[in-house]
Scaffold this active site. Structure first.
Site, PDB file in Angstrom:
ATOM      1  N   LYS A 184       0.863  -1.183   0.000  1.00  0.00           N
ATOM      2  CA  LYS A 184       0.000   0.000   0.000  1.00  0.00           C
ATOM      3  C   LYS A 184       0.898   1.231   0.000  1.00  0.00           C
ATOM      4  O   LYS A 184       1.506   1.577   1.004  1.00  0.00           O
ATOM      5  CB  LYS A 184      -0.894   0.034   1.243  1.00  0.00           C
ATOM      6  CG  LYS A 184      -1.926   1.142   1.138  1.00  0.00           C
ATOM      7  CD  LYS A 184      -2.347   1.733   2.464  1.00  0.00           C
ATOM      8  CE  LYS A 184      -1.487   2.855   2.942  1.00  0.00           C
ATOM      9  NZ  LYS A 184      -1.372   4.032   2.083  1.00  0.00           N
ATOM     10  N   GLU A 260      10.502   1.150   9.967  1.00  0.00           N
ATOM     11  CA  GLU A 260      11.464   2.220   9.642  1.00  0.00           C
ATOM     12  C   GLU A 260      10.733   3.524   9.912  1.00  0.00           C
ATOM     13  O   GLU A 260       9.897   3.946   9.108  1.00  0.00           O
ATOM     14  CB  GLU A 260      11.889   2.128   8.170  1.00  0.00           C
ATOM     15  CG  GLU A 260      12.670   0.870   7.814  1.00  0.00           C
ATOM     16  CD  GLU A 260      14.080   0.877   8.375  1.00  0.00           C
ATOM     17  OE1 GLU A 260      14.526   1.914   8.900  1.00  0.00           O
ATOM     18  OE2 GLU A 260      14.735  -0.171   8.316  1.00  0.00           O
ATOM     19  N   CYS A 294      14.042  11.044   6.238  1.00  0.00           N
ATOM     20  CA  CYS A 294      14.074  10.615   7.640  1.00  0.00           C
ATOM     21  C   CYS A 294      15.471  10.752   8.228  1.00  0.00           C
ATOM     22  O   CYS A 294      15.630  10.827   9.437  1.00  0.00           O
ATOM     23  CB  CYS A 294      13.597   9.176   7.738  1.00  0.00           C
ATOM     24  SG  CYS A 294      14.488   8.091   6.642  1.00  0.00           S
ATOM     25  N   GLU A 389      10.520  16.400  14.268  1.00  0.00           N
ATOM     26  CA  GLU A 389      11.057  16.265  12.912  1.00  0.00           C
ATOM     27  C   GLU A 389      10.540  17.459  12.097  1.00  0.00           C
ATOM     28  O   GLU A 389       9.325  17.645  11.994  1.00  0.00           O
ATOM     29  CB  GLU A 389      10.496  14.961  12.327  1.00  0.00           C
ATOM     30  CG  GLU A 389      11.478  14.119  11.626  1.00  0.00           C
ATOM     31  CD  GLU A 389      10.848  12.827  11.097  1.00  0.00           C
ATOM     32  OE1 GLU A 389       9.665  12.552  11.333  1.00  0.00           O
ATOM     33  OE2 GLU A 389      11.582  12.095  10.424  1.00  0.00           O
TER      34      GLU A 389
HETATM   35  P1  NAP Z   1       2.938   8.470   7.608  1.00  0.00           P
HETATM   36  O1  NAP Z   1       1.910   9.511   7.716  1.00  0.00           O
HETATM   37  O2  NAP Z   1       3.232   7.631   8.793  1.00  0.00           O
HETATM   38  O3  NAP Z   1       2.505   7.554   6.378  1.00  0.00           O
HETATM   39  C1  NAP Z   1       3.266   6.462   5.943  1.00  0.00           C
HETATM   40  C2  NAP Z   1       2.346   5.452   5.292  1.00  0.00           C
HETATM   41  O4  NAP Z   1       1.430   4.970   6.276  1.00  0.00           O
HETATM   42  C3  NAP Z   1       1.495   6.016   4.168  1.00  0.00           C
HETATM   43  O5  NAP Z   1       1.322   5.018   3.196  1.00  0.00           O
HETATM   44  C4  NAP Z   1       0.188   6.317   4.871  1.00  0.00           C
HETATM   45  O6  NAP Z   1      -0.933   6.361   4.022  1.00  0.00           O
HETATM   46  C5  NAP Z   1       0.109   5.122   5.796  1.00  0.00           C
HETATM   47  N1  NAP Z   1      -0.797   5.298   6.919  1.00  0.00           N
HETATM   48  C6  NAP Z   1      -1.142   6.426   7.563  1.00  0.00           C
HETATM   49  N2  NAP Z   1      -2.009   6.151   8.562  1.00  0.00           N
HETATM   50  C7  NAP Z   1      -2.218   4.799   8.542  1.00  0.00           C
HETATM   51  C8  NAP Z   1      -2.999   3.902   9.311  1.00  0.00           C
HETATM   52  N3  NAP Z   1      -3.752   4.327  10.328  1.00  0.00           N
HETATM   53  N4  NAP Z   1      -2.969   2.587   9.010  1.00  0.00           N
HETATM   54  C9  NAP Z   1      -2.215   2.139   7.989  1.00  0.00           C
HETATM   55  N5  NAP Z   1      -1.455   2.947   7.218  1.00  0.00           N
HETATM   56  C10 NAP Z   1      -1.441   4.266   7.492  1.00  0.00           C
HETATM   57  O7  NAP Z   1       4.347   9.072   7.167  1.00  0.00           O
HETATM   58  P2  NAP Z   1       4.657  10.009   5.920  1.00  0.00           P
HETATM   59  O8  NAP Z   1       4.247  11.392   6.260  1.00  0.00           O
HETATM   60  O9  NAP Z   1       4.139   9.407   4.657  1.00  0.00           O
HETATM   61  O10 NAP Z   1       6.238   9.893   5.833  1.00  0.00           O
HETATM   62  C11 NAP Z   1       7.077  10.685   6.595  1.00  0.00           C
HETATM   63  C12 NAP Z   1       7.579   9.917   7.809  1.00  0.00           C
HETATM   64  O11 NAP Z   1       8.216   8.729   7.375  1.00  0.00           O
HETATM   65  C13 NAP Z   1       8.623  10.695   8.570  1.00  0.00           C
HETATM   66  O12 NAP Z   1       8.417  10.533   9.949  1.00  0.00           O
HETATM   67  C14 NAP Z   1       9.929  10.034   8.147  1.00  0.00           C
HETATM   68  O13 NAP Z   1      10.970  10.173   9.066  1.00  0.00           O
HETATM   69  C15 NAP Z   1       9.491   8.616   7.996  1.00  0.00           C
HETATM   70  N6  NAP Z   1      10.415   7.879   7.134  1.00  0.00           N
HETATM   71  C16 NAP Z   1      11.237   6.955   7.699  1.00  0.00           C
HETATM   72  C17 NAP Z   1      12.152   6.270   6.918  1.00  0.00           C
HETATM   73  C18 NAP Z   1      13.061   5.256   7.537  1.00  0.00           C
HETATM   74  O14 NAP Z   1      13.620   4.459   6.782  1.00  0.00           O
HETATM   75  N7  NAP Z   1      13.241   5.217   8.840  1.00  0.00           N
HETATM   76  C19 NAP Z   1      12.222   6.511   5.546  1.00  0.00           C
HETATM   77  C20 NAP Z   1      11.374   7.476   4.992  1.00  0.00           C
HETATM   78  C21 NAP Z   1      10.471   8.148   5.798  1.00  0.00           C
HETATM   79  P3  NAP Z   1      -1.486   7.800   3.483  1.00  0.00           P
HETATM   80  O15 NAP Z   1      -0.445   8.328   2.606  1.00  0.00           O
HETATM   81  O16 NAP Z   1      -2.731   7.486   2.788  1.00  0.00           O
HETATM   82  O17 NAP Z   1      -1.698   8.648   4.720  1.00  0.00           O
END
Ligand code: NAP
Length: 488
Positions: A184, A260, A294, A389
């Site tokens: 997804k 991650e 990240c 962040e």
């Molecule tokens: P996010 O809001 O947590 O979303 C990530 C994914 O989760 C998206 O596909 C999102 O779908 C989905 N999601 C959101 N709520 C959900 C739920 N209740 N149940 C299941 N899936 C759900 O994060 P983001 O804003 O896309 O990405 C930024 C974050 O990712 C930052 O905190 C960054 O540090 C972290 N990140 C970490 C790494 C690593 O390797 N450690 C790498 C890249 C990014 P939708 O898009 O539809 O909301």
């Protein structure tokens, strides 16, 4: 919008899910729009999958599993290698797609496609290195072995900031290990995942082995994945907040999980550092992807003797950055992903300046989703801009005096993904890398990600590692086999 972005949008205005090797509309025929963050223009419509579509994808992934896991590792590797070659042959289109859906400059998008494809190449080779063990028999007349088996059907949930690479570093080891997958992608960036799935089919990945269910209802579709008893593993990249929730949701079925999550990287510069190298590292670590990675430097600690010079030199470079549509020639900093991201940067900056921080350069919203690359100094420790962040092109700088003081400040966070340290003192470099409570440390390096290196964090930045020879472990189970009755 300029010439680079137009063909992408026009080439395929309607995208479906990919389930069982077929482009499928959502069962309830819902769709959602994908917009270009640089222009606000709609670039495509995408099937809006429901939990019932996700369940269908899980079912076909389950059906496809026995034949896929039964193939030889060399066979699976050869298919992944073909997928890699197709991705590289198509890198310009895939890069334009990334830029159109999430805004990063085209050169960075091209780098992401090569990085993402690199995981296919790496795990195409690792597939043949999944070894077992022979254990000295603990009793007479017996043999004992350990074999490694694929975990089974896996789910992946990925973020928008690296829409190609974050998915490839999950699907490549999963398929190499003999697992099947339902992915997804983020709602803002589903096109890169769907384009990758189309190339997978062309490369010979059998129908049902890799399925993509784009959706605008992450909670409901996420629940279909976490609650399924067929799905044996979830690999998630995204925020710590959502990761925590998914961990709890996976407890019901005791799934394997890889997380991650978010980071809060300190970037530490000692008086004895090579200042040119530190400035180069800071530019790459902070302003790449408009600060939306990240592992981005989130807070800078600069030793007092070099502090003013560092701020001045960094500000000069930052003020010269070219902000604009990522598809336009020469753009170095693109837009932020959405209005909420922009609002967050403004909130953090307002809070910091209200506590006495001083703008050295930048600080303004530029209209649309664009924000001026910014350097901020005299930042009060404990400001939200230091503890949260930022995910935007803002560098908050805090002066420090001693090694112990900066170690305490750097570790004073629930996160532990990446940290950076610039010093020419060899002893200090090792002391710092030992003391920093992080999964990854860049010593005199601002960019550290590599396909061959284990990527991941400690504390609330996650669990498990992606990439490297270790990244396939999360997709393998051990099986202990004891054979007795062998005495004559
Ligand atoms: P996010 O809001 O947590 O979303 C990530 C994914 O989760 C998206 O596909 C999102 O779908 C989905 N999601 C959101 N709520 C959900 C739920 N209740 N149940 C299941 N899936 C759900 O994060 P983001 O804003 O896309 O990405 C930024 C974050 O990712 C930052 O905190 C960054 O540090 C972290 N990140 C970490 C790494 C690593 O390797 N450690 C790498 C890249 C990014 P939708 O898009 O539809 O909301």
């Amino acid at each position: 919008m300029n010439d680079m972005a137009q063909p992408t949008a026009a080439a395929q205005p309607m995208w479906q899910s990919v389930i069982d090797g077929v482009d499928r509309p959502a069962r309830d025929n819902r769709q959602f729009a994908v917009t270009n963050p640089a222009t606000g223009e709609e670039i495509a419509r995408v099937a809006d999958c429901s939990p019932s579509d996700a369940e269908a994808a899980i079912e076909v992934a389950h059906t496809a599993l026995p034949a896929w896991r039964a193939r030889t590792a060399a066979d699976r590797g050869a298919i992944l290698r073909r997928w890699y070659e197709l991705m590289i042959a198509d890198e310009d289109r895939l890069a334009r797609l990334i830029t159109a859906e999430m805004g990063k400059p085209l050169a960075e998008a091209l780098g992401e496609v090569r990085y993402g494809a690199g995981y296919l190449k790496w795990y195409a080779e690792e597939a043949e290195r999944i070894y077992g063990e022979i254990i000295p028999a603990p009793v007479d007349g017996a043999k004992a072995f350990v074999t490694r088996e694929p975990v089974g059907v896996c789910a992946a949930i990925t973020p928008w900031n690296f829409p190609n690479a974050m998915l490839m570093r999950k699907v490549a080891p999963a398929l190499a290990a003999g697992c099947t997958m339902v992915a997804k992608p983020a709602e803002d960036t589903p096109l890169s995942a769907l384009a990758a799935a189309q190339l997978a089919l062309e490369a010979g990945v059998p129908a049902g082995v890799f399925n993509v269910v784009p959706c605008s209802r992450p909670t409901e579709v996420g629940a279909a994945l976490t609650e399924s008893t067929v799905v044996r593993k979830l690999s998630f990249t995204g925020s710590t907040e959502v990761g925590r929730r998914l961990l709890a949701d996976c407890a019901g079925t005791v799934k394997r999980v890889s997380m991650e999550l978010g980071g809060n990287a300190p970037f530490i510069v000692f008086d004895d550092a090579d200042i040119d190298a530190a400035i180069d590292g800071a530019m790459a670590s902070k302003y790449r992807n408009a600060g939306q990675t990240c592992v981005c430097a989130n807070r800078f600690y600069v030793q007092r003797g070099i502090h003013d010079r560092f701020c001045e030199r960094l500000a000069e470079r930052v003020a010269a950055l070219k902000v604009g549509d990522g598809a336009a020639e020469g753009t170095e900093v693109g837009p932020l992903i959405n209005q909420a991201a922009l609002d967050k940067v403004v909130r953090l900056l307002d809070d910091a300046t209200s506590r006495g921080a001083r703008l050295v350069t930048g600080g303004a919203a530029l209209g649309g989703r664009f924000f001026e690359p910014t350097v901020l100094t005299d930042v009060a420790p404990g400001s939200a801009i230091v503890t949260e962040e930022i995910f935007g092109p803002v560098a908050p700088i805090i002066p420090f005096d001693t090694e112990n003081e900066v170690i305490a400040a750097a570790n004073d966070t629930p996160f532990g993904l990446a940290a950076y340290c610039y010093t020419r003192d060899l002893g200090r470099a090792w002391r710092m890398s030992d003391a920093l409570e992080y999964g990854m440390v860049g010593l005199n390096e601002g960019i550290i990600s590599a396909v061959s290196a284990p990527f991941g964090g400690v504390k609330q930045s996650g669990m498990g590692r992606e990439g490297s020879r270790h990244g396939i472990e999360d997709y393998l189970e051990m099986k202990y086999i004891r054979m007795g009755g062998l005495s004559a």
